[in-house]
Design an enzyme around this catalytic site. Structure first.
Site, short mmCIF file in Angstrom:
data_model
loop_
_atom_site.label_atom_id
_atom_site.label_comp_id
_atom_site.label_asym_id
_atom_site.label_seq_id
_atom_site.Cartn_x
_atom_site.Cartn_y
_atom_site.Cartn_z
N HIS A 72 78.58 64.57 65.38
CA HIS A 72 77.56 65.28 64.59
C HIS A 72 77.05 66.46 65.40
CE1 HIS A 72 76.27 62.15 61.39
NE2 HIS A 72 77.57 62.15 61.57
N TYR A 200 66.39 63.38 58.22
CA TYR A 200 65.06 62.85 58.54
C TYR A 200 64.09 63.49 57.55
CZ TYR A 200 66.76 61.20 63.10
OH TYR A 200 67.43 60.55 64.12
#
Ligand SMILES: Cc1cc2nc3c(=O)[nH]c(=O)nc-3n(C[C@H](O)[C@H](O)[C@H](O)COP(=O)(O)OP(=O)(O)OC[C@H]3O[C@@H](n4cnc5c(N)ncnc54)[C@H](O)[C@@H]3O)c2cc1C
Length: 389
Positions: A72, A200
């Protein structure tokens, strides 16, 4: 029976330390309270810093991680229905790897088995003796027999509820703790992740996180009340609430399915000092806990392992005790930085009871600063991908 090092706890820190020591020719026995299957059944962390990946390489257990782990290069932050991206690779040159803690643990157990290294499962009533002398030993019960291992050093890798920390006398130990007035309800589902990066989310209804283990296995969390129980939440209620907390575009794309695991974790920041008492060294969750926001728990356990492993190698190979003498100081310096980041990131994203209108404005300003300011993004990225050891 004798070993150079007794490691209490066969979670990721104990296993990683054991494997590194084994490769360095230092004999370490791992004592684990549960069965291997029980340990492998615990669903926990999933984001690995490069430092942990390098330690796995050094431990010789990185083949599957490199094959199956997902690189990532950044992460997504969602606020008020909009998302912005933080590009770790561009800002720091370093990505993170998504590979479940369960898989890390499985690889380490397999490597121990191949190496013929000793792991004792289902041990009970572990007691650490004479850790403040040059002749420490550990006793435990196993299948009805009382056993004893004499050793040079003891590594307390037995998590927050283990015996190691409690062995350090109260007049030596100082504990720092913050509990948070909410928990995380987590669901594991056999569905493709909604996004190829973690999201998030800060929403009016509370925090949410869209995470994953692999291309077919997703891990989602929502902030919940501490008084909630997993069985209070039907799958339908969970998905409905998650969709309300993430941007509409993501909610539309989200594939839902039956929860194959559902649990609630309370959030806590905790540090004990010092992390060494005589010949006993605390490692990982035995010494510190972070709220999972920012994925620092497993990674901070790994940095402890790094310092302890190198200190022990220096001691055995060069007769130099500087590394183990400075273990607590070095480990704590990094631990507190991870604590700060996890505490700050938690504060940025959650809804708190009694949060005033002013508090909310501060949170929004902090998020806007992160979205708009490259220096702030760089500081965030440096912390997220892992500060140097
Ligand atoms: C629900 C949840 C979600 C999490 N999510 C994340 C995340 O996303 N990212 C992240 O970085 N971290 C996360 N963490 C934290 C991360 O899982 C821990 O930091 C990590 O497991 C620490 O590893 P450890 O080996 O130090 O401790 P543990 O994993 O707790 O292992 C300790 C081991 O010691 C054994 N043990 C305990 N007492 C004894 C005894 N008396 N005798 C012998 N053995 C004993 C236990 O059975 C256990 O196997 C999460 C934690 C939880 C609980």
């Amino acid at each position: 029976m004798r070993a150079q090092v007794v490691i209490i706890g066969g979670g990721p820190s104990g296993l990683l330390l054991g494997q590194l020591l084994h490769r360095a020719g230092i004999e370490a026995v791992v004592l684990e309270r549960k069965t291997r299957d029980y340990v492998l059944g615990r669903v926990r962390a999933g984001v690995l810093e490069t430092g942990l990946v390098r330690l796995m390489e050094e431990a010789g257990v990185v083949g599957r991680l490199h094959r199956e782990g997902f690189v990532h290069d950044g992460t997504q932050i969602a606020v008020g229905g909009e998302m912005f991206h933080i590009d770790f690779k561009a800002l720091t040159g370093t990505p993170v790897i998504v590979y479940g803690q369960t898989e890390v643990t499985r690889d380490l157990y397999d490597a121990r088995a191949v190496a013929g290294a000793r792991t004792e499962f289902e041990v009970e009533h572990v007691v650490i003796h004479d850790a403040d002398t040059d002749r420490p030993y550990v006793t435990y019960d196993q299948h009805g027999d009382r056993k004893r291992i004499d050793c040079d050093f003891i590594a307390g890798c037995d998590g927050f509820h283990g015996v190691s920390r409690q062995t350090i006398p109260l007049n030596v130990r100082r504990e720092y703790e913050k509990t948070y007035p909410f928990g995380w309800l987590g669901v594991l589902s056999e569905t493709p992740p909604v996004h190829d990066e973690l999201i998030y989310a800060n929403s009016d209804r509370g925090f949410a996180l869209c995470s994953m283990r692999n291309a077919h296995l997703s891990r989602y969390y929502i902030q919940c009340a501490l008084s909630d129980h997993p069985e209070d939440w039907t799958d339908k209620a969970f998905w409905t609430e998650l969709k309300r907390r993430i941007p509409a575009e993501m909610a539309e794309r989200l594939e839902t399915g039956p929860a194959i695991e559902k649990s609630i974790a309370p959030l806590r920041s905790f540090v004990t000092e010092p992390m060494r008492w005589g010949r006993l060294f605390l490692c990982g969750d035995a010494a510190h806990i972070v709220p999972p926001t920012g994925a620092k728990g497993l990674n901070t356990a790994a940095s402890d392992v790094n310092y302890l492993y190198r200190g022990l190698v220096r001691y055995y190979q060069d007769g130099d005790s500087e590394g183990i003498d400075r273990y607590s100081e070095k480990a704590l310096l990094r631990v507190w930085k991870a604590e700060r980041f996890s505490w700050w990131f938690s504060g940025l994203l959650h809804r708190y009871p009694h949060q005033s209108a002013f508090d909310l404005k501060m949170q929004q300003a902090d998020l806007a600063f992160l979205r708009d300011n490259e220096s702030q993004q760089r500081a965030f990225a440096e912390n997220y991908v892992g500060l140097p050891y």
